[in-house]
Design a protein around this motif. Structure first.
Motif, PDB file in Angstrom:
ATOM      1  N   THR A 191      -3.689  -6.711   2.557  1.00  0.00           N
ATOM      2  CA  THR A 191      -3.041  -6.343   1.301  1.00  0.00           C
ATOM      3  C   THR A 191      -3.150  -4.857   0.965  1.00  0.00           C
ATOM      4  O   THR A 191      -2.178  -4.276   0.494  1.00  0.00           O
ATOM      5  CB  THR A 191      -3.575  -7.212   0.145  1.00  0.00           C
ATOM      6  OG1 THR A 191      -3.675  -8.557   0.603  1.00  0.00           O
ATOM      7  CG2 THR A 191      -2.662  -7.149  -1.050  1.00  0.00           C
ATOM      8  N   PRO A 192      -4.311  -4.211   1.186  1.00  0.00           N
ATOM      9  CA  PRO A 192      -4.360  -2.775   0.865  1.00  0.00           C
ATOM     10  C   PRO A 192      -3.321  -1.970   1.645  1.00  0.00           C
ATOM     11  O   PRO A 192      -2.842  -0.940   1.163  1.00  0.00           O
ATOM     12  CB  PRO A 192      -5.773  -2.358   1.280  1.00  0.00           C
ATOM     13  CG  PRO A 192      -6.562  -3.603   1.324  1.00  0.00           C
ATOM     14  CD  PRO A 192      -5.617  -4.711   1.652  1.00  0.00           C
ATOM     15  N   VAL A 193      -2.987  -2.441   2.845  1.00  0.00           N
ATOM     16  CA  VAL A 193      -2.008  -1.702   3.646  1.00  0.00           C
ATOM     17  C   VAL A 193      -0.652  -1.718   2.957  1.00  0.00           C
ATOM     18  O   VAL A 193      -0.004  -0.685   2.785  1.00  0.00           O
ATOM     19  CB  VAL A 193      -1.903  -2.305   5.063  1.00  0.00           C
ATOM     20  CG1 VAL A 193      -0.832  -1.595   5.865  1.00  0.00           C
ATOM     21  CG2 VAL A 193      -3.243  -2.213   5.767  1.00  0.00           C
ATOM     22  N   VAL A 194      -0.228  -2.900   2.550  1.00  0.00           N
ATOM     23  CA  VAL A 194       1.072  -2.932   1.883  1.00  0.00           C
ATOM     24  C   VAL A 194       0.968  -2.246   0.528  1.00  0.00           C
ATOM     25  O   VAL A 194       1.911  -1.602   0.075  1.00  0.00           O
ATOM     26  CB  VAL A 194       1.618  -4.365   1.756  1.00  0.00           C
ATOM     27  CG1 VAL A 194       1.078  -5.086   0.555  1.00  0.00           C
ATOM     28  CG2 VAL A 194       3.138  -4.338   1.690  1.00  0.00           C
ATOM     29  N   GLY A 195      -0.203  -2.352  -0.102  1.00  0.00           N
ATOM     30  CA  GLY A 195      -0.373  -1.727  -1.407  1.00  0.00           C
ATOM     31  C   GLY A 195      -0.078  -0.237  -1.352  1.00  0.00           C
ATOM     32  O   GLY A 195       0.769   0.283  -2.089  1.00  0.00           O
ATOM     33  N   ILE A 196      -0.741   0.456  -0.439  1.00  0.00           N
ATOM     34  CA  ILE A 196      -0.534   1.904  -0.364  1.00  0.00           C
ATOM     35  C   ILE A 196       0.878   2.209   0.125  1.00  0.00           C
ATOM     36  O   ILE A 196       1.498   3.190  -0.299  1.00  0.00           O
ATOM     37  CB  ILE A 196      -1.619   2.562   0.527  1.00  0.00           C
ATOM     38  CG1 ILE A 196      -1.506   4.084   0.493  1.00  0.00           C
ATOM     39  CG2 ILE A 196      -1.545   2.118   1.948  1.00  0.00           C
ATOM     40  CD1 ILE A 196      -2.026   4.693  -0.755  1.00  0.00           C
ATOM     41  N   THR A 197       1.414   1.353   1.000  1.00  0.00           N
ATOM     42  CA  THR A 197       2.778   1.585   1.472  1.00  0.00           C
ATOM     43  C   THR A 197       3.772   1.502   0.317  1.00  0.00           C
ATOM     44  O   THR A 197       4.692   2.323   0.208  1.00  0.00           O
ATOM     45  CB  THR A 197       3.139   0.553   2.554  1.00  0.00           C
ATOM     46  OG1 THR A 197       2.124   0.571   3.548  1.00  0.00           O
ATOM     47  CG2 THR A 197       4.463   0.867   3.184  1.00  0.00           C
ATOM     48  N   LEU A 198       3.559   0.536  -0.553  1.00  0.00           N
ATOM     49  CA  LEU A 198       4.455   0.419  -1.707  1.00  0.00           C
ATOM     50  C   LEU A 198       4.299   1.618  -2.629  1.00  0.00           C
ATOM     51  O   LEU A 198       5.278   2.138  -3.170  1.00  0.00           O
ATOM     52  CB  LEU A 198       4.171  -0.887  -2.462  1.00  0.00           C
ATOM     53  CG  LEU A 198       4.472  -2.172  -1.677  1.00  0.00           C
ATOM     54  CD1 LEU A 198       4.072  -3.406  -2.473  1.00  0.00           C
ATOM     55  CD2 LEU A 198       5.951  -2.260  -1.321  1.00  0.00           C
ATOM     56  N   LEU A 199       3.048   2.079  -2.785  1.00  0.00           N
ATOM     57  CA  LEU A 199       2.849   3.275  -3.618  1.00  0.00           C
ATOM     58  C   LEU A 199       3.552   4.479  -3.000  1.00  0.00           C
ATOM     59  O   LEU A 199       4.147   5.299  -3.703  1.00  0.00           O
ATOM     60  CB  LEU A 199       1.359   3.574  -3.787  1.00  0.00           C
ATOM     61  CG  LEU A 199       0.592   2.671  -4.740  1.00  0.00           C
ATOM     62  CD1 LEU A 199      -0.817   3.195  -4.930  1.00  0.00           C
ATOM     63  CD2 LEU A 199       1.297   2.586  -6.094  1.00  0.00           C
ATOM     64  N   LEU A 200       3.476   4.586  -1.673  1.00  0.00           N
ATOM     65  CA  LEU A 200       4.168   5.692  -1.015  1.00  0.00           C
ATOM     66  C   LEU A 200       5.666   5.601  -1.258  1.00  0.00           C
ATOM     67  O   LEU A 200       6.344   6.620  -1.451  1.00  0.00           O
ATOM     68  CB  LEU A 200       3.879   5.684   0.491  1.00  0.00           C
ATOM     69  CG  LEU A 200       2.487   6.138   0.918  1.00  0.00           C
ATOM     70  CD1 LEU A 200       2.309   6.005   2.418  1.00  0.00           C
ATOM     71  CD2 LEU A 200       2.254   7.581   0.500  1.00  0.00           C
ATOM     72  N   LEU A 201       6.176   4.379  -1.284  1.00  0.00           N
ATOM     73  CA  LEU A 201       7.600   4.211  -1.534  1.00  0.00           C
ATOM     74  C   LEU A 201       7.955   4.672  -2.946  1.00  0.00           C
ATOM     75  O   LEU A 201       8.985   5.317  -3.176  1.00  0.00           O
ATOM     76  CB  LEU A 201       7.968   2.736  -1.337  1.00  0.00           C
ATOM     77  CG  LEU A 201       9.443   2.427  -1.197  1.00  0.00           C
ATOM     78  CD1 LEU A 201      10.009   3.154   0.004  1.00  0.00           C
ATOM     79  CD2 LEU A 201       9.647   0.924  -1.038  1.00  0.00           C
ATOM     80  N   VAL A 202       7.079   4.345  -3.888  1.00  0.00           N
ATOM     81  CA  VAL A 202       7.305   4.807  -5.258  1.00  0.00           C
ATOM     82  C   VAL A 202       7.272   6.335  -5.296  1.00  0.00           C
ATOM     83  O   VAL A 202       8.142   6.982  -5.890  1.00  0.00           O
ATOM     84  CB  VAL A 202       6.246   4.224  -6.223  1.00  0.00           C
ATOM     85  CG1 VAL A 202       6.373   4.830  -7.599  1.00  0.00           C
ATOM     86  CG2 VAL A 202       6.401   2.716  -6.301  1.00  0.00           C
ATOM     87  N   ALA A 203       6.277   6.909  -4.619  1.00  0.00           N
ATOM     88  CA  ALA A 203       6.191   8.375  -4.561  1.00  0.00           C
ATOM     89  C   ALA A 203       7.445   8.948  -3.925  1.00  0.00           C
ATOM     90  O   ALA A 203       7.949  10.002  -4.316  1.00  0.00           O
ATOM     91  CB  ALA A 203       4.954   8.795  -3.767  1.00  0.00           C
ATOM     92  N   GLU A 204       7.940   8.234  -2.933  1.00  0.00           N
ATOM     93  CA  GLU A 204       9.147   8.662  -2.243  1.00  0.00           C
ATOM     94  C   GLU A 204      10.330   8.722  -3.218  1.00  0.00           C
ATOM     95  O   GLU A 204      11.104   9.679  -3.237  1.00  0.00           O
ATOM     96  CB  GLU A 204       9.415   7.643  -1.140  1.00  0.00           C
ATOM     97  CG  GLU A 204      10.170   8.119   0.048  1.00  0.00           C
ATOM     98  CD  GLU A 204       9.398   9.119   0.881  1.00  0.00           C
ATOM     99  OE1 GLU A 204       9.650  10.300   0.682  1.00  0.00           O
ATOM    100  OE2 GLU A 204       8.566   8.724   1.724  1.00  0.00           O
ATOM    101  N   ARG A 205      10.439   7.707  -4.052  1.00  0.00           N
ATOM    102  CA  ARG A 205      11.577   7.678  -4.981  1.00  0.00           C
ATOM    103  C   ARG A 205      11.405   8.669  -6.124  1.00  0.00           C
ATOM    104  O   ARG A 205      12.362   9.266  -6.583  1.00  0.00           O
ATOM    105  CB  ARG A 205      11.774   6.270  -5.542  1.00  0.00           C
ATOM    106  CG  ARG A 205      12.577   5.351  -4.644  1.00  0.00           C
ATOM    107  CD  ARG A 205      13.054   4.135  -5.406  1.00  0.00           C
ATOM    108  NE  ARG A 205      14.206   4.449  -6.244  1.00  0.00           N
ATOM    109  CZ  ARG A 205      15.464   4.150  -5.932  1.00  0.00           C
ATOM    110  NH1 ARG A 205      15.730   3.511  -4.823  1.00  0.00           N
ATOM    111  NH2 ARG A 205      16.454   4.472  -6.746  1.00  0.00           N
ATOM    112  N   LEU A 206      10.161   8.809  -6.591  1.00  0.00           N
ATOM    113  CA  LEU A 206       9.963   9.663  -7.764  1.00  0.00           C
ATOM    114  C   LEU A 206       9.777  11.131  -7.393  1.00  0.00           C
ATOM    115  O   LEU A 206      10.231  12.021  -8.108  1.00  0.00           O
ATOM    116  CB  LEU A 206       8.758   9.175  -8.579  1.00  0.00           C
ATOM    117  CG  LEU A 206       8.871   7.752  -9.127  1.00  0.00           C
ATOM    118  CD1 LEU A 206       7.632   7.389  -9.923  1.00  0.00           C
ATOM    119  CD2 LEU A 206      10.117   7.592  -9.990  1.00  0.00           C
ATOM    120  N   LEU A 207       9.064  11.392  -6.282  1.00  0.00           N
ATOM    121  CA  LEU A 207       8.752  12.771  -5.930  1.00  0.00           C
ATOM    122  C   LEU A 207       9.474  13.245  -4.676  1.00  0.00           C
ATOM    123  O   LEU A 207       9.499  14.431  -4.388  1.00  0.00           O
ATOM    124  CB  LEU A 207       7.241  12.929  -5.675  1.00  0.00           C
ATOM    125  CG  LEU A 207       6.286  12.511  -6.778  1.00  0.00           C
ATOM    126  CD1 LEU A 207       4.860  12.572  -6.279  1.00  0.00           C
ATOM    127  CD2 LEU A 207       6.455  13.423  -7.982  1.00  0.00           C
TER     128      LEU A 207
END
Ligand code: HEM
Ligand SMILES: [Cu+2]
Lengths: 528, 210
Positions: free
Chosen positions: A209-225
């Motif tokens: 789960t932590p792997v997908v967790g950080i991956t999803l956060l990176l995706l959010v960062a990707e969209r926002l930043l």
């Protein structure tokens, strides 16, 4: 409730507030159950929209974009909000401490917190419905998910992250509980197999789960930043997203199915009145499936441009998963062999599981073979394969477990005939829905399309009829369970003659589960 | 001073202690896996774009990084000492060392703040806000995406750590802990050491590897 045990976990405190602040694992399990039934209903409504759009060729009532959104919500809700929390957080929560003779899980507060995380995550994800929605599919593949005009993506991705926290907390809690709170005399090799299933699942929850967790956060960062890690325009690599995503999402299919297999072991043993055949083999198989499950993610990416050698290796290891799975299936069959079998609803669902899961597993081998997957990849064959394993497998196992433990959970017996009718509808409807999809896939019908060529029409129509039947079956199942809860006959403490510890306490159990300190000497399925 | 009573589902205080410690360790495993994913991505891109990463590292001041490494190591030390004093029933010294840990954490954040503002001043912003002119590598922004994501997530953990240290500090002042019960301090300590450890990897990878 007059003739039930006077003081039990359901009536020891009253009012909504006592539920929302409860630390009792059984009550938390019941809250999980209610929330997941609501989510599943939502997911089912979306699936019916899809099926009715596909009933006939051409555009009917959804545009292509709307179809994609409905498809995304269906998949995301069913995976992140129904199947992942499904068996562990509902049946696991209620039964794990009971089966190991403990008073509660190790961290009751975290347990409650995990329910709130699921609720918060679901809420965040659902906010997206009031924006543009999402159309990426539940897999959120980059770079499409980065560039997609649907800004709701951020909410769904964040929601999935928060729900991941819920999953981690549950897994952490269960591992600590299993290690620390077993009854006196219960060694690891004397634990019920459902507990083993939960143990293997919890490991996956902690590691993946932590792997997908950080991956999803990176995706959010990707969209926002626009950080560019998954964005080829900025030098990033979208395939890396797929690697990270499947590193979680393949093990997660075992997360859904391992505790289900645990349920099947319990049910098969109890209803054939026999000691489970090959207890140790099932234990090792569970752990092996969880372990090997981490090494096969590349089979989702055979055509994504990974190297040929990677493809060959992933293909080989994937085949390997078939072995422990087959071991289990043979163990269950051997347990049933010459047993004094009682065809009650839980066993019917367990048998349904065996049939359906075998098909799901075997078709997995076609997908794991490089040459055949070139043809089947991204067709309805895949759709059918994973519905056979996840709906056929995990959902049927959940139903088997719910009917099996319902008398323990609410102290009352369901109506046998209506349970069996529910099973018939689910089983027949399920096969009518998904079997034609194997053929469609083999004929070349691609997945995730809202329209198709005229020659696919007949089979799509059959599939839609089937989806209606299976949904009627689900309604019958839940009405049956609800009516039992309200005014079923009093079930007694051990209606099935079960051998594991949960059957030695009253139904429903008291707040502290047992009135005395539990102690174990024999194996979990020993019969006097 | 109220004696801690263990929860009803544990046999005794020791039992509760070992379960809690196991819970903390499991949680820390998830943290390590989470940062591990970022490290994997870092290595992949470092391998793919060595020149970009070499150029990026020249913008970081290794002396600031080294200073922060020393600060964090010291804070791990004071944290460990405060647990030791809890075990010795010396609340006063435990509180003092927790406060020192907090101060050191704050120093770390101040140094980070100085570093960040220097970068922002140059236009080395994360992602699409990157506006530095005169980079030699075409995708220098990618290096700074890693820099900000990794140190940002780590900094966030430092802030969370400061929060929980404050919490145990208040409880220690109230006299909640003694040689029989100091589980929360121990748990926070473990968390703090792991956050430190992650920095020990971040520092050479970002500042020194050119
Ligand atoms: C015998 C065991 C299994 C094997 C060999 C197997 C193999 C595969 C392969 C190779 C694929 C990729 C197909 C493609 O996209 O080309 C796949 C897809 C999938 N499998 Fe399995 N599988 C197995 C068991 C399961 C189980 C138990 C579940 C769920 C409980 C599951 C769920 C899925 C899902 C969700 C996908 C589709 C992912 C997507 O493309 O969106 N599988 N499977
Ligand atoms: Cu897979």
């Amino acid at each position: 409730m007059s003739n039930l045990t006077d003081k039990n976990y359901l009536n020891c405190e009253k009012g909504l507030w006592s539920w929302l602040t409860t630390l009792d694992h059984k009550r938390i399990g019941v809250m999980y159950l209610i929330s997941i039934v609501i989510f599943a209903t939502l997911g089912a409504v979306f699936s019916l929209l899809l099926r009715y759009e596909l009933f006939s060729a051409g555009k009917d009532f959804l545009t292509a974009l709307q179809y994609n959104k409905v498809m995304t919500y269906h998949g995301a809700i069913m995976t992140f909000m129904v199947l992942v929390p499904g068996i562990p957080a509902v049946l696991g929560n209620i039964l794990l401490p009971l089966q190991i003779g403990a008073k509660d899980v190790a961290f009751p507060r975290l347990n409650l917190l995990s329910w709130y995380c699921l609720m918060a995550g679901a809420l965040i994800a659902m906010i997206s419905l009031f924006t543009t929605g999402v159309d990426t599919g539940w897999t959120f593949y980059a770079p499409y998910s980065i560039g997609s005009a649907q800004s709701g993506t951020v909410f769904v991705v964040l929601g999935a992250f928060v729900m991941g926290l819920a999953s981690i907390l549950t897994g952490l809690n269960f591992i600590a509980t299993i290690h620390q709170l077993r009854a006196k005399g219960m060694t690891f090799m004397k634990m019920p197999l459902f507990v083993w299933g939960l143990y293997a699942t919890s490991i996956i929850q902690i590691v993946a789960t932590p792997v997908v967790g950080i991956t999803l956060l990176l995706l959010v960062a990707e969209r926002l930043l626009g950080v560019g890690i998954f964005d080829p325009k900025l030098g990033g690599d979208p395939i890396l997203f797929q690697h990270f995503f499947w590193f979680y999402s393949h093990p997660v299919v075992y997360l859904m199915v391992l505790p289900g297999m645990g349920v099947i072991s319990e049910v098969v043993s109890t209803f054939s009145k026999k000691v489970i055949f090959g207890y140790k083999a099932i234990v090792y198989a569970s752990v092996a499936i969880a372990g090997v499950g981490f090494l096969v993610w590349g089979h989702h990416m055979f055509v994504s441009g990974q190297s040929d050698w990677a493809g060959v290796l992933f293909s080989f290891i994937t085949m390997f998963v078939g072995i422990p799975t087959a071991v289990k299936i043979f163990n269950w069959m051997t347990t049933l062999y010459k047993g004094s079998i009682e065809f009650r609803t839980p066993l019917l669902f367990a048998l349904g599981f065996l049939f359906v899961f075998a098909i799901g597993g075997l078709t997995g081998l076609f997908l794991a073979t490089l040459s055949t997957d070139m043809h089947f990849h991204d067709t309805y064959f895949v759709v059918s394969h994973f519905h056979y394993t996840m709906v056929g497998g995990a959902v049927m196992a959940t139903f088997a477990g719910l009917f099996y433990w319902w008398p323990k959970i609410c102290g009352r017996m369901y109506h046998e005939l209506s349970g069996q009718i529910g099973f018939a509808f689910v089983f027949i409807g399920f096969n009518v829905t998904f079997f034609p999809q194997f053929i469609l896939g083999a004929m070349g019908m691609p997945r995730r399309y809202f329209d198709y060529l005229p020659e696919f029409e007949h089979l799509h129509a059959v599939s839609t009829v089937g989806s209606t039947i299976v949904n009627i079956g689900m309604v019958i199942v839940f009405v049956t369970l609800y009516r039992a809860w309200k005014n079923g006959e009093v079930a007694g403490d051990n209606p099935w003659g079960g051998t594991t510890l949960e059957w030695q306490t009253t139904s429903p159990p008291p707040h502290e589960n047992f009135t005395k300190e539990m102690e174990v000497s024999g194996g979990p399925y020993d019969r006097p | 001073m109220t004696a801690h009573k263990h929860a009803h589902h544990f046999k005794d205080a020791d039992h509760e202690f070992s379960a809690s410690k196991m819970g903390v360790w499991l949680f820390l495993c998830t943290e390590i896996v989470m940062f591990g994913v970022l490290f994997v991505a870092y290595f992949l891109y470092h391998h793919q774009y060595p020149a970009t990463f070499a150029e990026g590292a020249t913008f970081l001041d290794w002396r600031m990084g080294a200073l922060n490494t020393v600060v964090l190591l010291l804070s791990s030390f004071t944290m460990a000492i405060s647990i030791h004093f809890c075990q010795k029933n010396d609340s006063k010294k435990a509180v003092l060392n927790l406060a020192l840990t907090l101060v050191l954490a704050a120093v770390f954040m101040v140094v980070k703040y100085l570093e960040y503002s220097h970068k922002f001043h140059l236009g080395l912003y994360p992602g699409q806000f990157f506006s530095y002119q005169g980079a030699e590598s075409a995708n220098l922004a990618l290096y700074f995406s890693f820099y900000f994501l990794m140190t940002g997530l780590h900094g966030l953990h430092i802030l969370i750590g400061m929060g929980v240290i404050t919490w145990v500090l208040i409880r220690a002042r109230r006299g909640d802990f003694n040689s029989k019960y100091y589980t929360p301090v121990e748990g926070v300590g473990l968390f703090w050491h792991v956050i430190d450890l992650i920095w020990i990897f971040l520092f050479p990878l970002l500042y020194l590897v050119g």
